[in-house]
Design a protein around this motif. Structure first.
Motif, PDB file in Angstrom:
ATOM      1  N   LEU A 121      46.088 -38.574 -64.549  1.00  0.00           N
ATOM      2  CA  LEU A 121      45.811 -38.690 -63.124  1.00  0.00           C
ATOM      3  C   LEU A 121      44.624 -39.612 -62.881  1.00  0.00           C
ATOM      4  CD1 LEU A 121      46.092 -34.944 -61.965  1.00  0.00           C
ATOM      5  CD2 LEU A 121      47.794 -36.743 -61.640  1.00  0.00           C
ATOM      6  N   PRO A 122      44.531 -40.179 -61.694  1.00  0.00           N
ATOM      7  CA  PRO A 122      43.307 -40.917 -61.356  1.00  0.00           C
ATOM      8  C   PRO A 122      42.080 -40.019 -61.446  1.00  0.00           C
ATOM      9  CG  PRO A 122      45.049 -41.380 -59.773  1.00  0.00           C
ATOM     10  CD  PRO A 122      45.549 -40.272 -60.638  1.00  0.00           C
ATOM     11  N   VAL A 123      40.934 -40.645 -61.671  1.00  0.00           N
ATOM     12  CA  VAL A 123      39.705 -39.893 -61.901  1.00  0.00           C
ATOM     13  C   VAL A 123      39.379 -38.975 -60.737  1.00  0.00           C
ATOM     14  CG1 VAL A 123      37.214 -40.130 -62.225  1.00  0.00           C
ATOM     15  CG2 VAL A 123      38.772 -41.637 -63.456  1.00  0.00           C
ATOM     16  N   LYS A 124      39.510 -39.447 -59.510  1.00  0.00           N
ATOM     17  CA  LYS A 124      39.140 -38.648 -58.351  1.00  0.00           C
ATOM     18  C   LYS A 124      40.063 -37.438 -58.191  1.00  0.00           C
ATOM     19  CE  LYS A 124      37.008 -42.436 -55.767  1.00  0.00           C
ATOM     20  NZ  LYS A 124      36.992 -43.223 -54.507  1.00  0.00           N
ATOM     21  N   TRP A 125      41.351 -37.623 -58.453  1.00  0.00           N
ATOM     22  CA  TRP A 125      42.267 -36.502 -58.368  1.00  0.00           C
ATOM     23  C   TRP A 125      41.936 -35.449 -59.417  1.00  0.00           C
ATOM     24  CZ3 TRP A 125      47.948 -38.389 -57.253  1.00  0.00           C
ATOM     25  CH2 TRP A 125      47.936 -39.177 -56.106  1.00  0.00           C
ATOM     26  N   ALA A 126      41.653 -35.897 -60.621  1.00  0.00           N
ATOM     27  CA  ALA A 126      41.297 -34.969 -61.689  1.00  0.00           C
ATOM     28  C   ALA A 126      40.035 -34.194 -61.338  1.00  0.00           C
ATOM     29  CB  ALA A 126      41.112 -35.723 -63.003  1.00  0.00           C
ATOM     30  N   PHE A 127      39.071 -34.876 -60.721  1.00  0.00           N
ATOM     31  CA  PHE A 127      37.831 -34.215 -60.318  1.00  0.00           C
ATOM     32  C   PHE A 127      38.109 -33.134 -59.275  1.00  0.00           C
ATOM     33  CE2 PHE A 127      34.394 -34.077 -57.143  1.00  0.00           C
ATOM     34  CZ  PHE A 127      33.393 -33.534 -57.923  1.00  0.00           C
ATOM     35  N   VAL A 128      38.947 -33.430 -58.312  1.00  0.00           N
ATOM     36  CA  VAL A 128      39.258 -32.467 -57.258  1.00  0.00           C
ATOM     37  C   VAL A 128      39.952 -31.236 -57.837  1.00  0.00           C
ATOM     38  CG1 VAL A 128      40.640 -32.080 -55.189  1.00  0.00           C
ATOM     39  CG2 VAL A 128      39.328 -34.194 -55.437  1.00  0.00           C
ATOM     40  N   ILE A 129      40.928 -31.446 -58.722  1.00  0.00           N
ATOM     41  CA  ILE A 129      41.657 -30.309 -59.303  1.00  0.00           C
ATOM     42  C   ILE A 129      40.735 -29.471 -60.175  1.00  0.00           C
ATOM     43  CG2 ILE A 129      43.542 -29.663 -60.840  1.00  0.00           C
ATOM     44  CD1 ILE A 129      45.038 -32.134 -59.876  1.00  0.00           C
ATOM     45  N   GLY A 130      39.939 -30.134 -61.020  1.00  0.00           N
ATOM     46  CA  GLY A 130      39.009 -29.395 -61.870  1.00  0.00           C
ATOM     47  C   GLY A 130      37.988 -28.613 -61.052  1.00  0.00           C
ATOM     48  N   ALA A 131      37.478 -29.217 -59.992  1.00  0.00           N
ATOM     49  CA  ALA A 131      36.513 -28.525 -59.131  1.00  0.00           C
ATOM     50  C   ALA A 131      37.170 -27.349 -58.411  1.00  0.00           C
ATOM     51  CB  ALA A 131      35.922 -29.500 -58.123  1.00  0.00           C
ATOM     52  N   SER A 132      38.419 -27.491 -58.008  1.00  0.00           N
ATOM     53  CA  SER A 132      39.113 -26.402 -57.327  1.00  0.00           C
ATOM     54  C   SER A 132      39.294 -25.198 -58.242  1.00  0.00           C
ATOM     55  CB  SER A 132      40.481 -26.880 -56.824  1.00  0.00           C
ATOM     56  OG  SER A 132      40.329 -27.962 -55.915  1.00  0.00           O
ATOM     57  N   ILE A 133      39.645 -25.467 -59.498  1.00  0.00           N
ATOM     58  CA  ILE A 133      39.775 -24.362 -60.456  1.00  0.00           C
ATOM     59  C   ILE A 133      38.427 -23.704 -60.692  1.00  0.00           C
ATOM     60  CG2 ILE A 133      40.369 -23.783 -62.846  1.00  0.00           C
ATOM     61  CD1 ILE A 133      42.447 -26.012 -62.738  1.00  0.00           C
ATOM     62  N   GLY A 134      37.377 -24.506 -60.755  1.00  0.00           N
ATOM     63  CA  GLY A 134      36.044 -23.948 -60.940  1.00  0.00           C
ATOM     64  C   GLY A 134      35.578 -23.117 -59.758  1.00  0.00           C
ATOM     65  N   LEU A 135      36.182 -23.332 -58.583  1.00  0.00           N
ATOM     66  CA  LEU A 135      35.780 -22.595 -57.385  1.00  0.00           C
ATOM     67  C   LEU A 135      36.424 -21.216 -57.278  1.00  0.00           C
ATOM     68  CD1 LEU A 135      35.794 -25.292 -54.562  1.00  0.00           C
ATOM     69  CD2 LEU A 135      33.831 -24.119 -55.524  1.00  0.00           C
ATOM     70  N   LEU A 136      37.382 -20.904 -58.149  1.00  0.00           N
ATOM     71  CA  LEU A 136      38.073 -19.617 -58.048  1.00  0.00           C
ATOM     72  C   LEU A 136      37.125 -18.422 -58.114  1.00  0.00           C
ATOM     73  CD1 LEU A 136      41.317 -20.279 -60.142  1.00  0.00           C
ATOM     74  CD2 LEU A 136      41.078 -20.109 -57.665  1.00  0.00           C
ATOM     75  N   PRO A 137      36.169 -18.365 -59.075  1.00  0.00           N
ATOM     76  CA  PRO A 137      35.228 -17.231 -59.062  1.00  0.00           C
ATOM     77  C   PRO A 137      34.391 -17.186 -57.784  1.00  0.00           C
ATOM     78  CG  PRO A 137      35.186 -18.356 -61.189  1.00  0.00           C
ATOM     79  CD  PRO A 137      35.964 -19.230 -60.250  1.00  0.00           C
ATOM     80  N   TYR A 138      33.980 -18.360 -57.288  1.00  0.00           N
ATOM     81  CA  TYR A 138      33.197 -18.404 -56.049  1.00  0.00           C
ATOM     82  C   TYR A 138      34.015 -17.878 -54.874  1.00  0.00           C
ATOM     83  CZ  TYR A 138      30.882 -20.389 -51.965  1.00  0.00           C
ATOM     84  OH  TYR A 138      30.304 -20.567 -50.744  1.00  0.00           O
ATOM     85  N   MET A 139      35.279 -18.264 -54.797  1.00  0.00           N
ATOM     86  CA  MET A 139      36.130 -17.791 -53.714  1.00  0.00           C
ATOM     87  C   MET A 139      36.294 -16.278 -53.771  1.00  0.00           C
ATOM     88  SD  MET A 139      39.082 -20.738 -53.722  1.00  0.00           S
ATOM     89  CE  MET A 139      40.098 -19.807 -52.587  1.00  0.00           C
ATOM     90  N   THR A 140      36.420 -15.738 -54.983  1.00  0.00           N
ATOM     91  CA  THR A 140      36.555 -14.293 -55.128  1.00  0.00           C
ATOM     92  C   THR A 140      35.330 -13.568 -54.596  1.00  0.00           C
ATOM     93  OG1 THR A 140      37.938 -14.626 -57.095  1.00  0.00           O
ATOM     94  CG2 THR A 140      36.983 -12.440 -56.767  1.00  0.00           C
TER      95      THR A 140
END
Length: 224
Positions: A135-154
């Motif tokens: 994937l393009p770098v920016k897309w990869a960053f968004v997906i990785g950051a979204s997964i990292g936000l799961l504990p915060y969302m909880t």
């Protein structure tokens, strides 16, 4: 001679670190592929093969518990889906198709567990690094950051829910048995959560911009 030996030792150490980093990247890639296969199978697998899929997901849950993952997240997702899905099936079809509603709840849970396991077992920066392969770098960053936000969302959902319950909102499990209170759940919990996520995404975008993220086609990644 001593300087030459020191350089050789440093070079071998760097090679060992690079080799370890590649090994971790390959392991992360296999984890992503496993999650994709299991989550997709939860929706496309016939009912007769669901017990086999449950066994695989049970193994993931055990591994997540060994890594000190919060299994309460799975329980809350199951309860919410059970209340909402079974309520809708009962309103639309009566008691005749409640078994099919339970199967739908099970499939949603089986699709959620692999993602939960991935967030527990793999660091977000590793996921972002592997996603840059396809994937393009920016897309990869968004997906990785979204997964990292799961504990915060909880944590945010739990805090918002507790505060609204203290204020007297009709969003307790007993109150949500009445479909008329579902709108209050959206107003008191879902909308404030969306506002918090929008603010956080804006902050992350500013932080990435100030660090000139995306200026290079092959950015560096943090190595543990």
């Amino acid at each position: 001679m001593w300087a030459k030996g020191r350089r050789g030792c440093r070079a071998s150490t760097q090679q060992g670190t690079m080799g370890k980093g590649r090994g971790q990247s390959y392991a992360t890639a296999l984890s992503l592929l496993l999650v994709l296969v299991l989550s997709s199978s939860a929706f496309f697998t016939p009912n007769t093969f669901l017990p086999v899929l449950c066994v695989f997901n049970f193994i993931l849950v055990l591994h997540g518990l060994l890594l000190k993952g919060n299994i309460g997240v799975i329980g809350r997702v199951f309860m919410v889906q059970l209340i909402v899905t079974m309520g809708l099936y009962y309103l639309l079809h009566g008691q005749s198709q409640l078994i099919e509603g339970l199967i739908v709840v099970l499939r949603i849970l089986l699709a959620f567990i692999p993602g939960w396991w991935l967030s527990v077992s793999t660091a977000p920066e590793k996921i972002g690094q592997v996603l840059t392969w396809v994937l393009p770098v920016k897309w990869a960053f968004v997906i990785g950051a979204s997964i990292g936000l799961l504990p915060y969302m909880t944590r945010e959902i739990r805090e918002i829910y507790q505060v609204q319950c203290i204020r007297g909102a009709k969003i307790t499990p007993k109150a949500l048995r009445d479909p008329r209170n579902w709108q209050e759940l959206m107003t008191c919990v879902v909308f404030p959560l969306l506002i918090q996520l929008l603010k956080l995404s804006r902050q992350m975008a500013i932080a990435a911009q100030l660090r000139f993220y995306g200026k290079k086609s092959k950015p560096t990644h943090w190595q543990e």
